[in-house]
Design an enzyme around this catalytic site. Structure first.
Site, short mmCIF file in Angstrom:
data_model
loop_
_atom_site.label_atom_id
_atom_site.label_comp_id
_atom_site.label_asym_id
_atom_site.label_seq_id
_atom_site.Cartn_x
_atom_site.Cartn_y
_atom_site.Cartn_z
N TYR A 1 0.82 -1.22 0.00
CA TYR A 1 0.00 0.00 0.00
C TYR A 1 0.85 1.27 0.00
O TYR A 1 0.36 2.36 -0.27
CB TYR A 1 -0.88 0.03 1.25
CG TYR A 1 -1.99 -0.99 1.25
CD1 TYR A 1 -1.73 -2.31 1.59
CD2 TYR A 1 -3.28 -0.63 0.90
CE1 TYR A 1 -2.74 -3.26 1.58
CE2 TYR A 1 -4.31 -1.57 0.89
CZ TYR A 1 -4.03 -2.88 1.22
OH TYR A 1 -5.02 -3.82 1.20
N HIS B 1 -9.07 -1.13 6.79
CA HIS B 1 -8.72 -2.50 6.35
C HIS B 1 -9.38 -3.49 7.30
O HIS B 1 -9.52 -3.20 8.50
CB HIS B 1 -7.20 -2.68 6.36
CG HIS B 1 -6.73 -3.85 5.52
ND1 HIS B 1 -6.92 -5.16 5.90
CD2 HIS B 1 -6.10 -3.87 4.31
CE1 HIS B 1 -6.41 -5.95 4.95
NE2 HIS B 1 -5.91 -5.20 3.98
N GLY B 2 -9.74 -4.64 6.80
CA GLY B 2 -10.25 -5.71 7.66
C GLY B 2 -9.15 -6.17 8.61
O GLY B 2 -7.97 -6.10 8.27
N ASP B 3 -9.53 -6.65 9.79
CA ASP B 3 -8.50 -7.00 10.78
C ASP B 3 -7.88 -8.38 10.51
O ASP B 3 -7.04 -8.84 11.28
CB ASP B 3 -9.05 -6.91 12.20
CG ASP B 3 -10.14 -7.94 12.48
OD1 ASP B 3 -10.50 -8.69 11.54
OD2 ASP B 3 -10.63 -7.99 13.61
N ASP B 4 -8.25 -9.01 9.38
CA ASP B 4 -7.69 -10.33 9.06
C ASP B 4 -6.20 -10.27 8.70
O ASP B 4 -5.53 -11.29 8.66
CB ASP B 4 -8.46 -10.97 7.89
CG ASP B 4 -8.58 -10.05 6.70
OD1 ASP B 4 -8.88 -8.86 6.90
OD2 ASP B 4 -8.37 -10.51 5.56
N THR C 1 -15.61 -9.82 8.33
CA THR C 1 -16.95 -10.41 8.25
C THR C 1 -16.83 -11.93 8.23
O THR C 1 -16.30 -12.50 7.28
CB THR C 1 -17.69 -9.93 6.99
OG1 THR C 1 -17.61 -8.51 6.94
CG2 THR C 1 -19.14 -10.35 7.00
N GLY D 1 -17.32 -15.90 7.98
CA GLY D 1 -18.05 -16.84 7.14
C GLY D 1 -18.11 -16.48 5.67
O GLY D 1 -18.64 -17.20 4.87
N ILE D 2 -17.55 -15.32 5.32
CA ILE D 2 -17.56 -14.96 3.90
C ILE D 2 -16.27 -14.21 3.58
O ILE D 2 -15.87 -13.32 4.31
CB ILE D 2 -18.81 -14.12 3.54
CG1 ILE D 2 -18.97 -14.00 2.04
CG2 ILE D 2 -18.81 -12.76 4.18
CD1 ILE D 2 -20.40 -13.74 1.63
N ASP E 1 7.97 -38.79 -31.37
CA ASP E 1 7.55 -37.40 -31.54
C ASP E 1 7.81 -36.94 -32.97
O ASP E 1 8.69 -36.13 -33.24
CB ASP E 1 8.36 -36.55 -30.52
CG ASP E 1 7.99 -35.08 -30.56
OD1 ASP E 1 6.93 -34.73 -31.10
OD2 ASP E 1 8.79 -34.27 -30.04
C1 SPV Z 1 7.84 -30.43 -26.95
O1 SPV Z 1 7.68 -30.36 -25.72
O2 SPV Z 1 7.31 -31.29 -27.64
C2 SPV Z 1 8.67 -29.44 -27.64
C3 SPV Z 1 9.84 -28.87 -26.96
O3 SPV Z 1 8.40 -29.16 -28.79
S1 SPV Z 1 11.18 -29.85 -27.40
O4 SPV Z 1 10.91 -31.21 -26.95
O5 SPV Z 1 12.36 -29.30 -26.72
O6 SPV Z 1 11.35 -29.80 -28.84
MG MG Z 2 7.19 -30.60 -29.72
#
Ligand code: SPV
Ligand code: MG
Length: 437
Positions: free
Chosen positions: A78, A92-95, A125, A127-128, A207
């Site tokens: 603040y 301010h609330g006392d909490d 206050t 409960g809330i 992947d």
């Molecule tokens: C993923 O998490 O699939 C990415 C990041 O694309 S990396 O694995 O570093 O390519």
């Molecule tokens: Mg990726």
């Protein structure tokens, strides 16, 4: 009581309730009430962003009887506003006498004493409270639109947006609910990364874009159902330019905040193989076209297309990465992800500092899987906005599961595995809210 004295009252005012009306009415007995309305920036360093934006909250508060004026409070403390507005009273609330905000009270008493003013504490206050109402609110979930907008709000409000990988409803829940108290701050993750690596790996597949978009989105829906935080989707290459608009529209419709696509063509290989795998980069023109096609396809202003520069992964220079990044921004990219598998992080640092010399605002995203010693504070100093911990929940779970499987084989029973590697059965039975009716 003499009128025209100034009474300062700080509040977030996301969910209005009788406790707040009570405190405003009490303040109005002492003079003109100025509400110091916490901005997103002030709130984000300590807790979750409010549901309503600053302007929406301001609109509500300035129409409450007893409020004279609403001013922004841009810090959790603040002190700066008390020095600026020099009120006769702060209410301010006392909490705040107990708990992590106790230090705020001490600061306020000191400043008000120096200003010759007074601190009025009124009984909380029972409960809330805003916190308990916010918990109830969170149980109601979110909408695609609200979730999507949150990422842009977080980027504006926070020095670093902290994202963790999720590949299931369960990991989504971990990201949604895990928090720690560190000093006077509550720390938590801001959102989720739908990683191509962990989405594929958890299905036992490589992947290489072999798990199709429909399947990934079907599974992502589990996460969306049980969480409210924003999601950044790993869109791999985005597919062919003709396919990318469908990805953009589908993600946008689901309330995903951003897609990151990488500037590679041909069979996608995980970037962390670096030059050990064939990583062919798109031409600058080709990738700019894909960005433009994607931007033209999106329906809202909120969705983000983030361009991922793979120059450093492909063994090219920081110079090449910078040239590509500015071309991608010029083509409409809403952010740049710069990736590398170098361990020291020096190439990433050089990229960020040089990019920021020319571009002060386009968000930068990093994925520190290999340069994992760099802290969030350091990234913020380099001008980074989003840090993605891209695979850590899956990478930590897998060894634990293998150890457990080996232990059962070793002992011909599961007593040792249960005791060493497993959570208590009672805990898993009650882990998921709503399990026991
Ligand atoms: C993923 O998490 O699939 C990415 C990041 O694309 S990396 O694995 O570093 O390519
Ligand atoms: Mg990726």
């Amino acid at each position: 009581m003499s009128k025209n004295k100034i009474v300062y009252l700080g509040m977030i005012a996301d969910i209005m309730h009788p406790g707040l009306i009570n405190i405003i009415a009490e303040g109005a007995k002492y003079g003109d009430v100025i509400i110091g309305l916490f901005t997103d920036r002030a709130i984000a360093t300590h807790k979750r962003l409010p549901y309503l934006s600053y302007d929406q909250r301001k609109n509500v508060v300035e129409n409450i009887r007893g409020v004279s004026r609403v001013v922004p409070q841009d810090e959790w403390s603040y002190v700066p506003n008390l020095k600026k507005y020099k009120p006769d009273y702060i209410i301010h609330g006392d909490d705040w006498k107990e708990g992590p905000n106790k230090y705020l009270r001490e600061e306020v008493f000191q400043v008000m004493k120096a200003l010759g003013g007074e601190v009025i504490e009124i009984p909380y206050t029972k409960g809330i409270s805003s916190t308990s109402l916010a918990e109830e609110f969170a149980k109601m979930g979110t909408t695609p639109q609200a979730r999507m907008k949150t990422l842009r709000r977080l980027i504006t409000a926070k020095p670093i947006v902290r994202i963790l990988e999720s590949h299931s409803g369960l990991t989504g829940l971990i990201i949604e609910n895990t928090s720690i108290q560190k000093g006077n701050k509550t720390l938590e993750f801001d959102g989720m990364w739908a990683s191509s690596l962990t989405d594929s790996t958890s299905k036992g597949k490589p992947d290489i874009e072999a798990v199709d978009l429909t399947t990934r989105l079907h599974d992502l829906n589990d996460t969306l159902e049980v969480t409210t935080k924003p999601v950044i989707f790993d869109g791999d290459t985005g597919g062919k330019p003709e396919h990318f608009p469908f990805m953009v529209r589908t993600l946008e419709r689901l309330g995903i905040s951003a897609v990151i696509i990488e500037d590679k063509v041909g069979l996608k290989q995980n970037s962390l193989f670096g030059t050990e795998a064939k990583q062919t980069q798109d031409t600058i023109e080709g990738f700019c076209d894909k960005i433009r096609i994607g931007k033209a396809a999106q329906v809202t202003q909120d969705f983000m297309i983030i361009a991922r520069v793979e120059s450093l992964i492909a063994g090219k220079s920081v110079e090449d990465a910078l040239e590509r990044a500015s071309a991608y921004v010029a083509a409409g990219a809403d952010g740049i992800m710069i990736h590398s598998r170098n361990k020291d992080g020096e190439d990433i640092k050089e990229f960020c500092l040089r990019f920021r010399e020319k571009d002060t605002h386009t968000p930068i995203v990093v994925v520190p899987t290999t340069f994992n010693h760099i802290t969030e504070d350091e990234f913020a100093e380099w001008g980074v906005n989003i840090v993605i911990y891209a695979n850590h929940l899956l990478r930590s779970a897998y060894p634990a599961m293998v150890h457990c499987a080996e232990s059962i084989l070793e002992h011909g029973r599961c007593k040792e595995a249960s005791e060493e590697y497993c959570m208590p059965i009672k805990e898993i039975l009650t882990l998921i809210p709503g399990t026991k009716q």
